[in-house]
Design a protein around this motif. Sequence first.
Motif, PDB file in Angstrom:
ATOM      1  N   GLY A  89       4.962   0.814   2.440  1.00 47.44           N
ATOM      2  CA  GLY A  89       3.751   1.130   3.182  1.00 47.44           C
ATOM      3  C   GLY A  89       3.885   2.277   4.157  1.00 47.44           C
ATOM      4  O   GLY A  89       2.892   2.680   4.783  1.00 47.44           O
ATOM      5  N   ARG A  90       5.079   2.839   4.293  1.00 48.98           N
ATOM      6  CA  ARG A  90       5.268   3.928   5.262  1.00 48.98           C
ATOM      7  C   ARG A  90       4.690   5.253   4.756  1.00 48.98           C
ATOM      8  O   ARG A  90       4.266   6.088   5.560  1.00 48.98           O
ATOM      9  CB  ARG A  90       6.753   4.103   5.589  1.00 48.98           C
ATOM     10  N   LEU A  91       4.691   5.455   3.437  1.00 49.76           N
ATOM     11  CA  LEU A  91       4.144   6.684   2.873  1.00 49.76           C
ATOM     12  C   LEU A  91       2.707   6.466   2.418  1.00 49.76           C
ATOM     13  O   LEU A  91       2.317   5.363   2.049  1.00 49.76           O
ATOM     14  CB  LEU A  91       4.988   7.146   1.677  1.00 49.76           C
ATOM     15  N   GLU A  92       1.946   7.537   2.435  1.00 43.79           N
ATOM     16  CA  GLU A  92       0.528   7.471   2.086  1.00 43.79           C
ATOM     17  C   GLU A  92       0.353   7.357   0.572  1.00 43.79           C
ATOM     18  O   GLU A  92       0.991   8.061  -0.203  1.00 43.79           O
ATOM     19  CB  GLU A  92      -0.171   8.724   2.603  1.00 43.79           C
ATOM     20  N   ILE A  93      -0.534   6.449   0.178  1.00 40.30           N
ATOM     21  CA  ILE A  93      -0.874   6.250  -1.226  1.00 40.30           C
ATOM     22  C   ILE A  93      -2.272   6.806  -1.469  1.00 40.30           C
ATOM     23  O   ILE A  93      -3.176   6.622  -0.649  1.00 40.30           O
ATOM     24  CB  ILE A  93      -0.850   4.756  -1.601  1.00 40.30           C
ATOM     25  N   MET A 101      -4.497   5.419   1.577  1.00 39.25           N
ATOM     26  CA  MET A 101      -4.231   4.185   2.316  1.00 39.25           C
ATOM     27  C   MET A 101      -2.777   4.183   2.755  1.00 39.25           C
ATOM     28  O   MET A 101      -1.933   4.883   2.181  1.00 39.25           O
ATOM     29  CB  MET A 101      -4.535   2.964   1.444  1.00 39.25           C
ATOM     30  N   GLN A 102      -2.478   3.402   3.767  1.00 40.23           N
ATOM     31  CA  GLN A 102      -1.126   3.347   4.305  1.00 40.23           C
ATOM     32  C   GLN A 102      -0.943   2.025   5.026  1.00 40.23           C
ATOM     33  O   GLN A 102      -1.907   1.466   5.583  1.00 40.23           O
ATOM     34  CB  GLN A 102      -0.882   4.526   5.260  1.00 40.23           C
ATOM     35  N   GLY A 103       0.286   1.513   5.005  1.00 36.21           N
ATOM     36  CA  GLY A 103       0.584   0.264   5.694  1.00 36.21           C
ATOM     37  C   GLY A 103       0.742  -0.910   4.749  1.00 36.21           C
ATOM     38  O   GLY A 103       0.270  -0.892   3.607  1.00 36.21           O
ATOM     39  N   LYS A 104       1.404  -1.966   5.231  1.00 31.40           N
ATOM     40  CA  LYS A 104       1.680  -3.131   4.385  1.00 31.40           C
ATOM     41  C   LYS A 104       0.401  -3.851   3.967  1.00 31.40           C
ATOM     42  O   LYS A 104       0.289  -4.334   2.838  1.00 31.40           O
ATOM     43  CB  LYS A 104       2.593  -4.091   5.135  1.00 31.40           C
ATOM     44  N   VAL A 167      -2.501   5.061  -8.853  1.00 32.12           N
ATOM     45  CA  VAL A 167      -2.171   5.480  -7.493  1.00 32.12           C
ATOM     46  C   VAL A 167      -1.018   6.472  -7.592  1.00 32.12           C
ATOM     47  O   VAL A 167      -0.239   6.449  -8.562  1.00 32.12           O
ATOM     48  CB  VAL A 167      -1.774   4.302  -6.588  1.00 32.12           C
ATOM     49  N   MET A 168      -0.910   7.350  -6.604  1.00 27.84           N
ATOM     50  CA  MET A 168       0.150   8.346  -6.596  1.00 27.84           C
ATOM     51  C   MET A 168       0.696   8.512  -5.188  1.00 27.84           C
ATOM     52  O   MET A 168      -0.027   8.352  -4.193  1.00 27.84           O
ATOM     53  CB  MET A 168      -0.354   9.686  -7.128  1.00 27.84           C
ATOM     54  N   VAL A 169       1.993   8.800  -5.120  1.00 25.42           N
ATOM     55  CA  VAL A 169       2.682   8.982  -3.841  1.00 25.42           C
ATOM     56  C   VAL A 169       3.613  10.177  -3.964  1.00 25.42           C
ATOM     57  O   VAL A 169       4.387  10.275  -4.929  1.00 25.42           O
ATOM     58  CB  VAL A 169       3.500   7.729  -3.445  1.00 25.42           C
ATOM     59  N   LEU A 170       3.560  11.072  -2.984  1.00 27.48           N
ATOM     60  CA  LEU A 170       4.450  12.228  -2.939  1.00 27.48           C
ATOM     61  C   LEU A 170       5.758  11.848  -2.251  1.00 27.48           C
ATOM     62  O   LEU A 170       5.747  11.248  -1.183  1.00 27.48           O
ATOM     63  CB  LEU A 170       3.778  13.377  -2.180  1.00 27.48           C
ATOM     64  N   HIS A 180       5.262  10.089  -7.684  1.00 33.18           N
ATOM     65  CA  HIS A 180       5.248   8.863  -8.474  1.00 33.18           C
ATOM     66  C   HIS A 180       3.801   8.467  -8.740  1.00 33.18           C
ATOM     67  O   HIS A 180       2.976   8.447  -7.820  1.00 33.18           O
ATOM     68  CB  HIS A 180       5.941   7.725  -7.712  1.00 33.18           C
ATOM     69  N   ILE A 181       3.511   8.148  -9.980  1.00 35.07           N
ATOM     70  CA  ILE A 181       2.186   7.666 -10.366  1.00 35.07           C
ATOM     71  C   ILE A 181       2.349   6.302 -11.024  1.00 35.07           C
ATOM     72  O   ILE A 181       3.189   6.135 -11.919  1.00 35.07           O
ATOM     73  CB  ILE A 181       1.481   8.634 -11.338  1.00 35.07           C
ATOM     74  N   SER A 182       1.586   5.340 -10.572  1.00 37.81           N
ATOM     75  CA  SER A 182       1.502   4.051 -11.250  1.00 37.81           C
ATOM     76  C   SER A 182       0.098   3.938 -11.826  1.00 37.81           C
ATOM     77  O   SER A 182      -0.888   4.016 -11.089  1.00 37.81           O
ATOM     78  CB  SER A 182       1.778   2.899 -10.272  1.00 37.81           C
TER      79      SER A 182
END
Length: 343
Positions: A89-93, A101-104, A167-170, A180-182
């Motif tokens: 949750g530390r990185l932005e999704i 979104m961000q956070g647990k 969803v994707m995260v840099l 990463h893409i899920s």
Amino acid sequence: MASAPHAPDLDGILITWGDRLFYPGNRIVQVRPQPKLGASGAHQRANAIRNRIEPTVVRRAPQVMVKVTGGGRSIAAIAAHFRYISKNGRLEIEDQRGETMQGKDSLHHLADEWRMGGARIPEDAEPGQRRQAFNIMLSMPRGTDPLIVQRAAREFAQAELADHKYVMVLHDHQANPHVHISVRAVSRLGKRLNPRKNDLHRWRETFAEKLRGYGVEAEATRQVTRAKFHQPDQLWRLKAQEAGRLRKVRSNGTEGPKLRASRAAAVDAWVQIGLALAGSGQATDRQLAKHIASFVRGMATTDQTDDPKRSPRIQEQQGQRDSRQTDPQPQPPNLPRDIDYPR
């Protein structure tokens, strides 16, 4: 001495052999007979081949990487991957709508949305359960602007994963910037994603195209076309080796008749293109032919040094018997002096 090929002949040679190198036929689904190209269309297509040759043999442009790293068969596995790519949750999704979104807490909401949105995803995987999501990684070499990698990945997903939840995260904290893409396996239209080798190559082409749109030099050339004859180890194999669970180490030598046939076909295509360009009336074409000649010589050198059975030291130890078993290099007929073929 053979005369230089006329422009239409040269264009035809570039298209015929260039397609085999850069646009292999098994990527094309021919639903109807393809129309013949007119002179203008053929010239444009030939120039497109030239534009692929120069980054490959002259500039050695950076190659994109697109890899399917796995996928969850249950919502528990999918949620675990959400936690991994977001660093809990530390990185932005970012999702397919462009919302971030961000956070647990957001991770819990995201998992609930995927569980109930569309066909229900089971909490735990049962034996034989199909993948409910695929994990994809898009990467570029060190030094590439991470924000451009992210933008190109976003456009890639919009083009290739339309109608799917994803969803994707840099990740820009490691040497190579990557995203990463899920992606949920089943689209909102009920179509199931089932990526194969040809799909992965098309995905690489799309990602490279999006990067070039931002001024980043990027190519998606097949390994055999650029004289890379060994497949990289799969992620599961690397992790198993790190954990000491890998029972069988894969050989580093060249692999089987299929790879040798692909290599010979690639060498043949490069030679035919080099010969045609060497006879061109354009100085730029003749210069490109010289680069191709050097590249083809390097292909033979790479082949010999990559295969441990062909190293001079091992051949000396094993004697003449081993050298007779070595697969001969493909030899083209009667090459002119302005294209030096490896000996």
